[in-house]
Design a protein around this motif. Structure first.
Motif, PDB file in Angstrom:
ATOM      1  N   ASN A 192       0.838  -1.181   0.000  1.00 17.38           N
ATOM      2  CA  ASN A 192       0.000   0.000   0.000  1.00 17.38           C
ATOM      3  C   ASN A 192       0.882   1.243   0.000  1.00 17.38           C
ATOM      4  O   ASN A 192       1.891   1.294   0.685  1.00 17.38           O
ATOM      5  CB  ASN A 192      -0.909   0.025   1.233  1.00 17.38           C
ATOM      6  N   ALA A 246       7.197   6.057   4.196  1.00 16.14           N
ATOM      7  CA  ALA A 246       5.870   6.282   4.778  1.00 16.14           C
ATOM      8  C   ALA A 246       6.051   6.689   6.231  1.00 16.14           C
ATOM      9  O   ALA A 246       6.869   6.124   6.944  1.00 16.14           O
ATOM     10  CB  ALA A 246       5.032   5.023   4.672  1.00 16.14           C
ATOM     11  N   LYS A 247       5.284   7.685   6.637  1.00 19.50           N
ATOM     12  CA  LYS A 247       5.425   8.171   8.038  1.00 19.50           C
ATOM     13  C   LYS A 247       4.444   7.489   8.936  1.00 19.50           C
ATOM     14  O   LYS A 247       3.444   7.037   8.617  1.00 19.50           O
ATOM     15  CB  LYS A 247       5.225   9.675   8.078  1.00 19.50           C
ATOM     16  N   THR A 286       1.203   5.496   0.415  1.00 16.48           N
ATOM     17  CA  THR A 286       0.565   6.679   0.983  1.00 16.48           C
ATOM     18  C   THR A 286       0.283   7.673  -0.143  1.00 16.48           C
ATOM     19  O   THR A 286       0.786   7.525  -1.262  1.00 16.48           O
ATOM     20  CB  THR A 286       1.482   7.343   2.022  1.00 16.48           C
ATOM     21  N   THR A 287      -0.486   8.685   0.160  1.00 23.93           N
ATOM     22  CA  THR A 287      -0.810   9.710  -0.826  1.00 23.93           C
ATOM     23  C   THR A 287       0.463  10.401  -1.307  1.00 23.93           C
ATOM     24  O   THR A 287       0.624  10.663  -2.499  1.00 23.93           O
ATOM     25  CB  THR A 287      -1.777  10.740  -0.210  1.00 23.93           C
ATOM     26  N   LYS A 288       1.373  10.675  -0.384  1.00 21.88           N
ATOM     27  CA  LYS A 288       2.631  11.343  -0.741  1.00 21.88           C
ATOM     28  C   LYS A 288       3.466  10.469  -1.689  1.00 21.88           C
ATOM     29  O   LYS A 288       4.057  10.965  -2.644  1.00 21.88           O
ATOM     30  CB  LYS A 288       3.421  11.676   0.527  1.00 21.88           C
ATOM     31  N   GLN A 289       3.505   9.178  -1.424  1.00 20.70           N
ATOM     32  CA  GLN A 289       4.248   8.259  -2.285  1.00 20.70           C
ATOM     33  C   GLN A 289       3.614   8.189  -3.673  1.00 20.70           C
ATOM     34  O   GLN A 289       4.312   8.180  -4.683  1.00 20.70           O
ATOM     35  CB  GLN A 289       4.294   6.863  -1.658  1.00 20.70           C
ATOM     36  N   LYS A 290       2.281   8.147  -3.731  1.00 15.39           N
ATOM     37  CA  LYS A 290       1.592   8.116  -5.021  1.00 15.39           C
ATOM     38  C   LYS A 290       1.852   9.399  -5.804  1.00 15.39           C
ATOM     39  O   LYS A 290       2.067   9.357  -7.011  1.00 15.39           O
ATOM     40  CB  LYS A 290       0.087   7.905  -4.838  1.00 15.39           C
TER      41      LYS A 290
END
Length: 99
Positions: A2, A98-99, A4-8
């Motif tokens: 999965n 991811a944080k 995160t939004t930042k990674q996407k």
């Protein structure tokens, strides 16, 4: 896997200049097409796939099947272009933590 939004968002930025590597035609999703997508993901990690289907439900079913069969992540679907990501052993693309 999965994302995160930042990674996407990071992957979308990297994919912006890419051209579709695999194009699905009238025959739809075949074993040969799946093998080609799998091979492209192993080599590039981040690819675009062009899906020539006017039917939204059919397109969604094709996208779900590709993601399921290749164990890739659906980064983005805009119009007929699907962006896929799958990390390889070499980790060619650095994804933010991811944080």
């Amino acid at each position: 896997m999965n994302l995160t939004t930042k990674q996407k968002q990071h992957l979308k930025g990297l994919a912006h200049n890419l051209k579709p590597v695999v194009m699905l035609g009238g025959n739809g999703l075949t074993e040969g097409v799946l093998a080609e997508i799998d091979s492209a993901l192993s080599h590039h990690e981040l690819i675009k796939v062009k899906i020539a289907s006017g039917d939204r439900e059919l397109k969604k079913a094709i996208v779900d099947a590709i993601v399921r069969e290749t164990q890739a992540v659906n980064v983005q679907l805009i119009g007929h272009v699907l962006v896929l990501f799958r990390q390889s052993e070499e980790m060619k693309i650095a994804v933010p933590k991811a944080k």
